[in-house]
Design an enzyme around this catalytic site. Structure first.
Site, PDB file in Angstrom:
ATOM      1  N   ASP A   1       0.824  -1.205   0.000  1.00  0.00           N
ATOM      2  CA  ASP A   1       0.000   0.000   0.000  1.00  0.00           C
ATOM      3  C   ASP A   1       0.863   1.261   0.000  1.00  0.00           C
ATOM      4  OD1 ASP A   1      -2.669   1.386   0.510  1.00  0.00           O
ATOM      5  OD2 ASP A   1      -1.463   2.116   2.190  1.00  0.00           O
TER       6      ASP A   1
ATOM      7  N   GLU B   1       0.816  -0.605  -5.298  1.00  0.00           N
ATOM      8  CA  GLU B   1      -0.205   0.425  -5.434  1.00  0.00           C
ATOM      9  C   GLU B   1       0.503   1.757  -5.654  1.00  0.00           C
ATOM     10  OE1 GLU B   1      -3.798   2.686  -3.078  1.00  0.00           O
ATOM     11  OE2 GLU B   1      -1.776   2.443  -2.298  1.00  0.00           O
TER      12      GLU B   1
END
EC number: 2.4.1.18
Length: 664
Positions: free
Chosen positions: A324, A379
């Site tokens: 993330d 991401e």
């Protein structure tokens, strides 16, 4: 010039890695990278063969460390740590008189930190493997987790699939009930649905312990602890084991881009200093997220984070990670106030945080070295080149990156444009705009679009009519008819054209109504929107079951033909006036008519070779066509392709209705 920069950058990284490998500290304490990246076997608390307990922490700014807890009646001074080199502290607790460990399983512990300024701080070990919070308490407690009969996983990891179809899931909301759901609920009630839908991979969110539930799991407080909200570590292990028995991989949504600012139950100011695991402010603080930023150049931070990855791989048998917040890591500006246009000057310069780049390269290198089938997904919204190229090439080493522009494009279209104003060329460009040789995970929507403040595709398409007109017992309205058709077509087009993998957020496969909002002060701590209403699919009189069936058959058809594993599609038509998109991929011909009023008779579509093109009724019969249109056309099992005069090319001539998709 760019190539020269990359070469020099990689050379600097290699020099950095070599200097680490040759350092005295490495030789003295780590001996090899395998031991270094398994430091969870040394730090925290370890039970030795004689049942003595060995405790070890890194707290370089501390003046003294003590251990307290249930085992010593919470005496704050009876069990001091001994200071060793490089800011390390150690303590050995001999076994009890009956040879059992001095600290019982499932009892509380605390590290008492004395600072040089005379403060006494109560902390949770950064390596704590289980933390819980009592009902009326705000602070989490460190629980010594050492069950006498731990769960042992028996099913091997499934083989790495060539076509990756990801089901993004959150355990806590995986129930129609207004409460926090459990690992056991997910195992019994959700895993069978995921299997039936044809997904071969689950991306689990919010597993790493986070004190604030409404953070969606992105404000981590205990990096080695599986969230106790949903159950015990053994119940999570069982859940993953059952998923493996179904042939489903499980990825962890790992957050190494930042950490919670919490002090008593987080990493922040563990040793009393404003740095330790992080950069000192202002570099060590994220201005928008209100969190702390790691010092990736620190030896002990590398030990902590790399060991954290291997812990989840080995202790819980995860199959990989979705990293993330990569954009925040890659740049000193963290992407704040920056518009990325694709110009290479945006990716190579002083704005790049080379410490973070090196960490991500090391993480991917170690994961793919020790676990060759490990899957890593980045991401990154910036489009940094070579994120998905091998470390040996100077890339970051990820297997996939999320195609984050695609869901934003669909939301923009539905939010701002009428059907007749859709820019077909721009849609195709967005779906195909990716670097060759870097695999992308395509998705029409994820959890970001489901959160409060935004709307899911289904809600943008059908809005309030979802509350009143989704029943077969009520007449089909134009809004519901259009919404159902476009929901399917958008997902199929994204699935077929958008990448080398596909992702869906739980519930969106059947057009889950409403948004997602976790209990917080602003909604009176309600769980009403922090749930997924799977019960809607099980009601035969509701149209949600049709969207579910379409999503299932779409995945099963991909499993049969494997277009995600095939080279990028060849787009043969993107007709603005007709609103038609045609492409072929993996010997499958996709035809889309997005025109809101036009049907076409004898519409010619180019094909590579003359012959017969079987109609894929397996997928289309269930839901590809508008519900109020006849299925008679579906009975035409084959369509002939005829050679064009004086040409080696061919064409198929066909009829289709408005807002329709065909697969051959």
């Amino acid at each position: 010039m760019i190539i020269l920069y990359i070469t020099l950058n990689v050379f600097n990284i290699l020099q950095y890695c070599i200097s680490i490998a040759l350092s005295d500290e490495f030789i003295q304490f780590s001996l090899c990278i395998d031991l270094f990246t398994r430091s969870y076997r040394i730090f925290g608390v370890q039970r030795r063969p004689d049942n003595s307990l060995f405790f070890k922490e890194w707290a370089p700014a501390a003046e003294a460390l003590f251990l307290t807890g249930d085992f010593n009646g919470w005496d704050k001074f009876s069990h001091p740590y001994s200071k060793t080199e490089f800011g390390k502290w150690e303590l050995i607790l001999p076994p009890k008189y009956d040879k059992s460990p001095a600290v019982d399983h499932n009892t509380k512990l605390k590290v008492v930190v004395h600072t040089k300024e005379g403060q006494r701080l109560y902390r949770i070990s950064p390596w704590a493997k289980y933390v819980t919070r009592e009902e009326k308490s705000v602070i989490y407690d460190w629980i010594h987790w050492d069950p006498p009969q731990p769960y042992i996983q028996i099913h091997p990891r499934p083989k790495k699939p060539t076509s990756l179809r990801i089901y993004e899931a959150h355990v806590g909301i995986a129930s129609p009930e207004g409460k926090i759901a459990s690992y056991t609920n997910f195992t019994i009630n959700v895993l069978p649905r995921i299997k039936d839908l044809g997904y071969n991979c689950i991306q689990l969110m919010a597993i790493m312990e986070h004190a604030y539930y409404a953070s969606f799991g992105y404000q981590i407080t205990s990096f080695f602890a599986a969230s106790s909200r949903y159950g015990t570590p053994d119940e999570l292990k069982q859940m993953i084991d059952v998923a493996h028995s179904m042939g489903i991989l499980v990825l962890l949504d790992v957050v190494h881009s930042h950490a919670s600012k919490n002090t008593e139950d987080g990493l922040n100011r563990f040793d009393g200093s404003d740095s330790c695991f992080f950069h000192s402010p202002p570099r060590g603080e994220h201005s928008q997220w209100g969190s702390r930023l790691f010092n990736y150049s620190s030896w002990e931070v590398l030990r902590f984070l790399l060991s954290n990855l291997r812990w989840w791989m080995e202790e819980y048998c995860f199959d990989g990670f979705r990293f993330d917040g990569i954009t925040s890591m890659l740049y000193h500006h963290h992407g704040i106030g920056t518009v990325f246009t694709g110009d290479y000057s945006e990716y190579f310069g002083l704005q790049v945080d080379e410490d973070s780049v090196v960490y991500l390269m090391l993480a991917n290198h170690i994961l793919h070295t020790f676990y060759p089938d490990c899957i890593t997904v980045a991401e990154d919204v910036s489009g940094m080149p070579a994120v998905c190229r091998g470390v040996q090439e100077g890339g970051l080493g990820f297997d996939y990156r999320l195609a984050m522009a695609i869901p934003d494009k669909w939301i923009q279209i539905l939010k701002e444009l009428k059907d007749e104003d859709w820019d077909i060329g721009n849609i195709v460009y967005t779906l195909t705009n990716r670097r060759y040789g870097e695999k992308c995970i395509a998705y029409a929507e994820s959890h970001d679009q489901a959160l409060v403040g935004d709307k899911t595709l289904a809600f943008w398409l059908m809005d309030k009519e979802m509350y009143t007109n989704m029943s077969f017992l009520s007449p089909m309205t134009p809004i519901i008819d259009r919404g159902l058709q476009l929901h399917k077509m958008i997902r199929l087009l994204t699935h077929g054209l958008g990448g080398e993998g596909y992702l869906n957020f739980m519930g969106n496969e059947f057009g889950h109504p409403e948004w997602l909002d976790f209990p917080r002060e602003g909604n009176n701590h309600s769980y009403h929107y922090a749930r997924r209403q799977f019960n809607l699919v099980d009601m035969d009189h509701l149209r949600y079951c049709q969207l579910y069936a379409f999503d299932r058959d779409m995945n099963r058809t991909e499993d049969k033909y494997g277009w995600l594993a095939a080279p990028p599609a060849f787009v043969s038509a993107k007709h603005e006036e007709d609103k038609v998109i045609v492409f072929d991929r993996a010997n499958v011909l996709f035809i889309f008519n997005f025109h809101h009023i036009k049907s076409f008779q004898d519409y010619r579509v180019a094909v590579e070779l003359p012959g017969k093109y079987p109609f894929s009724s397996h997928l289309s019969c269930h839901c590809l066509f508008p519900l109020n249109h006849t299925l008679a056309f579906l009975c035409q099992a084959t369509v002939h392709a005829h050679s064009a005069p004086q040409s080696n090319d061919g064409f198929v001539s066909y009829f289709f209705n408005t807002v329709t998709s065909l697969i051959f």
